[in-house]
Scaffold this motif. Structure first.
Motif, mmCIF file in Angstrom:
data_model
loop_
_atom_site.group_PDB
_atom_site.id
_atom_site.type_symbol
_atom_site.label_atom_id
_atom_site.label_comp_id
_atom_site.label_asym_id
_atom_site.label_seq_id
_atom_site.Cartn_x
_atom_site.Cartn_y
_atom_site.Cartn_z
ATOM 1 N N MET A 1 0.822 -1.205 0.000
ATOM 2 C CA MET A 1 0.000 0.000 0.000
ATOM 3 C C MET A 1 0.859 1.259 0.000
ATOM 4 S SD MET A 1 -3.003 -0.739 2.780
ATOM 5 C CE MET A 1 -2.979 0.972 3.160
ATOM 6 N N ASP A 2 1.711 1.378 1.001
ATOM 7 C CA ASP A 2 2.534 2.565 1.195
ATOM 8 C C ASP A 2 3.821 2.128 1.893
ATOM 9 O OD1 ASP A 2 3.589 4.850 2.873
ATOM 10 O OD2 ASP A 2 1.999 5.923 1.818
ATOM 11 N N ALA A 3 4.938 2.245 1.199
ATOM 12 C CA ALA A 3 6.210 1.746 1.736
ATOM 13 C C ALA A 3 6.569 2.410 3.065
ATOM 14 C CB ALA A 3 7.330 1.963 0.718
ATOM 15 N N GLU A 4 6.364 3.705 3.157
ATOM 16 C CA GLU A 4 6.715 4.403 4.395
ATOM 17 C C GLU A 4 5.812 3.974 5.549
ATOM 18 O OE1 GLU A 4 7.643 8.905 6.020
ATOM 19 O OE2 GLU A 4 7.399 8.563 3.873
ATOM 20 N N LEU A 5 4.540 3.753 5.284
ATOM 21 C CA LEU A 5 3.640 3.247 6.320
ATOM 22 C C LEU A 5 4.103 1.875 6.792
ATOM 23 C CD1 LEU A 5 1.023 3.488 8.023
ATOM 24 C CD2 LEU A 5 -0.143 2.322 6.140
ATOM 25 N N GLY A 6 4.517 1.026 5.861
ATOM 26 C CA GLY A 6 5.008 -0.289 6.228
ATOM 27 C C GLY A 6 6.210 -0.204 7.157
ATOM 28 N N ILE A 7 7.151 0.666 6.852
ATOM 29 C CA ILE A 7 8.334 0.841 7.701
ATOM 30 C C ILE A 7 7.928 1.400 9.056
ATOM 31 C CG2 ILE A 7 10.534 2.052 7.949
ATOM 32 C CD1 ILE A 7 10.702 1.992 4.839
ATOM 33 N N PHE A 8 6.988 2.319 9.056
ATOM 34 C CA PHE A 8 6.508 2.906 10.312
ATOM 35 C C PHE A 8 5.881 1.832 11.205
ATOM 36 C CE2 PHE A 8 3.096 5.363 12.608
ATOM 37 C CZ PHE A 8 3.961 5.982 13.498
ATOM 38 N N LEU A 9 5.061 0.980 10.634
ATOM 39 C CA LEU A 9 4.430 -0.087 11.414
ATOM 40 C C LEU A 9 5.467 -1.083 11.931
ATOM 41 C CD1 LEU A 9 1.185 -0.711 9.316
ATOM 42 C CD2 LEU A 9 1.429 0.594 11.448
ATOM 43 N N VAL A 10 6.457 -1.399 11.115
ATOM 44 C CA VAL A 10 7.539 -2.277 11.565
ATOM 45 C C VAL A 10 8.297 -1.605 12.708
ATOM 46 C CG1 VAL A 10 9.750 -3.317 10.888
ATOM 47 C CG2 VAL A 10 7.762 -3.525 9.389
ATOM 48 N N PHE A 11 8.555 -0.307 12.587
ATOM 49 C CA PHE A 11 9.244 0.424 13.647
ATOM 50 C C PHE A 11 8.469 0.323 14.963
ATOM 51 C CE2 PHE A 11 9.857 4.193 16.225
ATOM 52 C CZ PHE A 11 11.236 4.215 16.371
ATOM 53 N N LEU A 12 7.176 0.566 14.913
ATOM 54 C CA LEU A 12 6.369 0.496 16.137
ATOM 55 C C LEU A 12 6.357 -0.916 16.709
ATOM 56 C CD1 LEU A 12 3.287 2.719 15.187
ATOM 57 C CD2 LEU A 12 5.293 3.359 16.536
ATOM 58 N N CYS A 13 6.230 -1.896 15.848
ATOM 59 C CA CYS A 13 6.134 -3.289 16.289
ATOM 60 C C CYS A 13 7.450 -3.798 16.878
ATOM 61 C CB CYS A 13 5.715 -4.148 15.106
ATOM 62 S SG CYS A 13 5.283 -5.833 15.530
ATOM 63 N N TYR A 14 8.581 -3.400 16.309
ATOM 64 C CA TYR A 14 9.880 -3.929 16.719
ATOM 65 C C TYR A 14 10.558 -3.127 17.824
ATOM 66 C CZ TYR A 14 10.270 -7.476 13.072
ATOM 67 O OH TYR A 14 10.094 -8.583 12.291
ATOM 68 N N THR A 15 10.039 -1.957 18.173
ATOM 69 C CA THR A 15 10.711 -1.127 19.182
ATOM 70 C C THR A 15 9.915 -0.947 20.461
ATOM 71 O OG1 THR A 15 9.801 0.941 18.302
ATOM 72 C CG2 THR A 15 11.952 0.209 17.431
ATOM 73 N N GLY A 16 8.627 -1.165 20.419
ATOM 74 C CA GLY A 16 7.807 -0.904 21.594
ATOM 75 C C GLY A 16 7.476 0.569 21.762
ATOM 76 N N CYS A 17 7.816 1.375 20.770
ATOM 77 C CA CYS A 17 7.510 2.808 20.852
ATOM 78 C C CYS A 17 6.016 3.044 20.708
ATOM 79 C CB CYS A 17 8.248 3.579 19.754
ATOM 80 S SG CYS A 17 10.003 3.758 20.057
#
Length: 112
Positions: A1-17
């Motif tokens: 859908m949106d590459a930046e959204l995908g990275i953002f979701l991975v960031f949230l999922c993998y960091t606990g932020c």
């Protein structure tokens, strides 16, 4: 859908932020070579360092807008209806098993 959204979701999922922590992160607070991010303002107002797993480092290294942007935010999103609409579309595309997922759920998944 949106590459930046995908990275953002991975960031949230993998960091606990939390959502706001991810949205406030600036490029100068990422050190990919050390797999590290510095979160200046957290829920309790204490700054903290965040380890970036190798998969997330690779995702961030391929950020569609690059990361050589100094004090600019890493992610272009703001906490608004558009972001929640994008999340709803991503969940719909992922299937019914993920209907319960929210931005807040992602901050509780990183250590599992």
């Amino acid at each position: 859908m949106d590459a930046e959204l995908g990275i953002f979701l991975v960031f949230l999922c993998y960091t606990g932020c939390r959502l706001n922590e991810g949205l406030r992160l600036t490029c100068d607070r990422l050190i990919l070579g050390e797999a590290f991010a510095y979160i200046e303002q957290t829920k309790n107002d204490d700054p903290r360092g965040v380890h970036l797993p190798p998969y997330l480092v690779a995702q961030l290294a391929n950020h569609p807008r690059g990361l050589d942007r100094g004090k600019q935010k890493v992610f272009r999103f703001r906490k608004c209806g558009r972001l929640y609409t994008l999340m709803a579309k991503a969940k719909e595309a992922a299937g019914p098993d993920l209907a319960f997922v929210s931005f807040h759920i992602l901050c509780h998944t990183w250590a599992t």
